[in-house]
Design a protein around this motif. Structure first.
Motif, PDB file in Angstrom:
ATOM      1  N   ARG A 182       0.817  -1.208   0.000  1.00 11.23           N
ATOM      2  CA  ARG A 182       0.000   0.000   0.000  1.00 11.23           C
ATOM      3  C   ARG A 182       0.858   1.268   0.000  1.00 11.23           C
ATOM      4  N   SER A 183       2.165   1.110   0.173  1.00  7.07           N
ATOM      5  CA  SER A 183       3.056   2.279   0.208  1.00  7.07           C
ATOM      6  C   SER A 183       3.050   3.062  -1.094  1.00  7.07           C
ATOM      7  N   TRP A 184       2.757   2.372  -2.203  1.00  8.66           N
ATOM      8  CA  TRP A 184       2.817   3.070  -3.501  1.00  8.66           C
ATOM      9  C   TRP A 184       1.605   3.981  -3.697  1.00  8.66           C
ATOM     10  N   ASP A 185       0.561   3.741  -2.958  1.00 11.37           N
ATOM     11  CA  ASP A 185      -0.671   4.524  -3.091  1.00 11.37           C
ATOM     12  C   ASP A 185      -0.699   5.630  -2.040  1.00 11.37           C
ATOM     13  N   GLN A 186       0.219   6.571  -2.169  1.00 11.20           N
ATOM     14  CA  GLN A 186       0.267   7.736  -1.290  1.00 11.20           C
ATOM     15  C   GLN A 186       0.466   8.985  -2.149  1.00 11.20           C
ATOM     16  N   PRO A 187      -0.570   9.378  -2.902  1.00  9.29           N
ATOM     17  CA  PRO A 187      -0.384  10.466  -3.865  1.00  9.29           C
ATOM     18  C   PRO A 187       0.045  11.789  -3.244  1.00  9.29           C
ATOM     19  N   ASP A 188      -0.337  12.045  -2.007  1.00  8.25           N
ATOM     20  CA  ASP A 188       0.088  13.297  -1.366  1.00  8.25           C
ATOM     21  C   ASP A 188       1.564  13.262  -0.996  1.00  8.25           C
ATOM     22  N   LYS A 189       2.021  12.102  -0.519  1.00  8.63           N
ATOM     23  CA  LYS A 189       3.411  11.979  -0.086  1.00  8.63           C
ATOM     24  C   LYS A 189       4.344  11.655  -1.235  1.00  8.63           C
ATOM     25  N   TYR A 190       3.888  10.766  -2.145  1.00  6.44           N
ATOM     26  CA  TYR A 190       4.712  10.340  -3.285  1.00  6.44           C
ATOM     27  C   TYR A 190       3.908  10.513  -4.579  1.00  6.44           C
ATOM     28  N   PRO A 191       3.796  11.749  -5.053  1.00  8.50           N
ATOM     29  CA  PRO A 191       2.939  12.013  -6.223  1.00  8.50           C
ATOM     30  C   PRO A 191       3.422  11.362  -7.509  1.00  8.50           C
ATOM     31  N   GLY A 192       4.695  10.959  -7.567  1.00  8.22           N
ATOM     32  CA  GLY A 192       5.228  10.363  -8.786  1.00  8.22           C
ATOM     33  C   GLY A 192       5.246   8.857  -8.793  1.00  8.22           C
ATOM     34  N   THR A 193       4.717   8.212  -7.745  1.00 16.33           N
ATOM     35  CA  THR A 193       4.739   6.755  -7.625  1.00 16.33           C
ATOM     36  C   THR A 193       3.346   6.169  -7.852  1.00 16.33           C
ATOM     37  N   PHE A 194       3.276   5.136  -8.692  1.00 11.75           N
ATOM     38  CA  PHE A 194       2.029   4.418  -8.967  1.00 11.75           C
ATOM     39  C   PHE A 194       2.302   2.922  -8.883  1.00 11.75           C
ATOM     40  N   GLY A 195       1.353   2.174  -8.348  1.00  7.37           N
ATOM     41  CA  GLY A 195       1.474   0.727  -8.269  1.00  7.37           C
ATOM     42  C   GLY A 195       1.019   0.042  -9.545  1.00  7.37           C
ATOM     43  N   PHE A 196       1.036  -1.283  -9.519  1.00  8.25           N
ATOM     44  CA  PHE A 196       0.537  -2.112 -10.623  1.00  8.25           C
ATOM     45  C   PHE A 196      -0.273  -3.276 -10.059  1.00  8.25           C
ATOM     46  N   ASN A 197       0.364  -4.075  -9.204  1.00 12.30           N
ATOM     47  CA  ASN A 197      -0.313  -5.240  -8.624  1.00 12.30           C
ATOM     48  C   ASN A 197      -1.506  -4.809  -7.777  1.00 12.30           C
TER      49      ASN A 197
END
Length: 428
Positions: free
Chosen positions: A147-162
């Motif tokens: 769930r770490s990849w789904d933090q748009p406020d903290k990491y706006p450039g990271t997106f998950g896949f699985n």
């Protein structure tokens, strides 16, 4: 069955050796900058990744990035993306977080890649999130369900896949709850967010006190006999595994050696049957009846048009590698990334790429929806259940979707889309 069990006597040591000595490989390449856009020229887009080509997670996973590259080579042979060819630089991190930081720094600071694509692993990729954010590098379609990849406020450039592991845990647990009521459920998970997120999903459905025995493992220790022994001693009837493939095989092989035969329910990231069968060798029949989940076309579904496309690309551009779920996964990632590049437009920038992904609307091989939006950076939103029967892994029942909170597990009935005629997505 006793003979099959005896075949598992040496499985633990055999698998330990296999995952320690898995073959390595890689892919080089260099790019230059077009103006202030690293990795982009008029003719090339340089993208990088970190992958466990060696080490404890190499079994199966080492095939993912070469499959993605094969899809890119296919697209390149068909004109590329807006006239640019994709150059995919694959770096081996051995599933070691310290190595991951080193190779990602090289990709960003020395090779000046445009983006990091599908970096694999929860413990490995977690350690580079802040570095990639600081350097404003798009961090797309991480190969993990944390769930770490789904933090748009903290990491706006990271997106998950699985699908995230909590979503998956809920779906698997719902099956256990409805079809195996009253059985003693136990859990083995990786000692990081992978295991913790998965267990959280299981407990959301079954209840906080419903898991009788909870065990963890670390990838540096290939002896899981204490954990499996604890399950046997407790009389566990169902064991949910949040394990990478090598440790799925270790767990099942060790259980056979101890004469322990539960119902195995396995995370999608550790449940690809061809990978596990290769690990277990003559003891592959131990996989019979294994329940799992997946969200992409099954590798053995020869009638599926996506599998037909990926099989052809695998023969033409991937050395006709043994075709399994890892190859399907890698090519599916490649297809999605090409969609994102097309949506970002010909005047490609890091900002235009992230804006395009954040708008969502992508469709591809998946059986469940992609959830990308400005407020949701998770990947696929559900799974369909699988079962191994007669040595073949197949889907059964409907697909399901749910959230990572307390929402219900619902059936998802939309029909999957077909691939474009030439296998290359279209875009603006």
């Amino acid at each position: 069955m006793h003979r099959t069990a005896r075949r598992g006597l040496a499985i633990a040591s055999t698998i330990a050796l296999l995952i320690a000595t898995a073959a390595c490989g890689g892919d080089g390449g260099s790019g230059s900058s077009r103006g202030n856009v690293p990795g982009v020229t008029d003719t090339e887009i340089l993208v990088g990744t970190h992958m466990p080509l060696t080490g404890p997670a190499a079994a199966g996973y080492s095939k993912i990035a070469p499959a993605t590259k094969a899809y890119f080579d296919y697209v390149n042979a068909n004109g590329g993306v807006h006239g640019r060819k994709i150059n995919y630089k694959i770096m081996d991190d051995g599933y070691n977080p310290a190595n991951t930081q080193q190779v990602v720094r090289q990709l960003v600071l020395q090779d000046k890649v445009f983006a990091i694509l599908n970096g694999l692993g929860t413990p490995t990729h977690t350690g580079v999130l802040d570095f990639l954010k600081t350097n404003r590098v798009p961090d797309l379609f991480v190969a993990s369900g944390s769930r770490s990849w789904d933090q748009p406020d903290k990491y706006p450039g990271t997106f998950g896949f699985n699908p995230d592991y909590t979503v998956e845990g809920k779906i698997l647990a719902q099956h256990v709850k409805t079809t195996m009521p009253g059985r003693k459920v136990c859990f083995l998970g990786q000692d990081d967010d992978f295991g913790r997120d998965s267990l959280a999903g299981v407990e959301k459905i079954l209840g906080a006190d419903s898991v009788a025995v909870k065990q963890t493992y670390v990838t540096s220790n290939t002896n899981v006999a204490p954990q499996i022994g604890a399950f046997k001693a407790a009389g566990c009837q169902v064991v949910v595994l949040a394990t990478v493939p090598g440790f799925t095989a270790l767990s099942i092989g060790t259980a056979a050696r101890l004469g322990f035969k539960p119902q195995w329910v396995v995370s999608n990231v550790g449940g690809d049957h061809p990978t596990l069968a290769k690990q277990l060798g003559e003891a592959a029949p131990l996989l019979e009846g294994m329940i799992g989940g997946n969200y992409l076309p099954m590798q053995n579904d020869a009638a599926n048009p996506w599998i037909q496309l990926f099989t052809r690309i695998n023969k033409e551009h991937n050395g006709n590698a043994e075709f399994d779920g890892n190859v399907v996964y890698g090519m599916s990632v490649g297809y999605l990334f090409v969609q994102a590049l097309l949506a970002a437009g010909k005047d490609l920038t890091r900002e235009s790429l992230l804006e395009a992904v954040g708008k969502g609307g992508f469709q591809g091989p998946g059986l469940v929806p992609l959830r990308f939006s400005a407020s949701d950076h998770s990947g696929y939103g559900g799974e369909r259940l699988t079962r191994v029967s007669g040595g073949v892994q197949s889907y059964f029942g409907p697909a399901y979707e749910t959230d990572e909170a307390d929402g219900p597990v619902n059936e998802y009935s939309a029909t999957p889309v077909q691939p474009p005629a030439n296998g290359v997505p279209t875009g603006s």
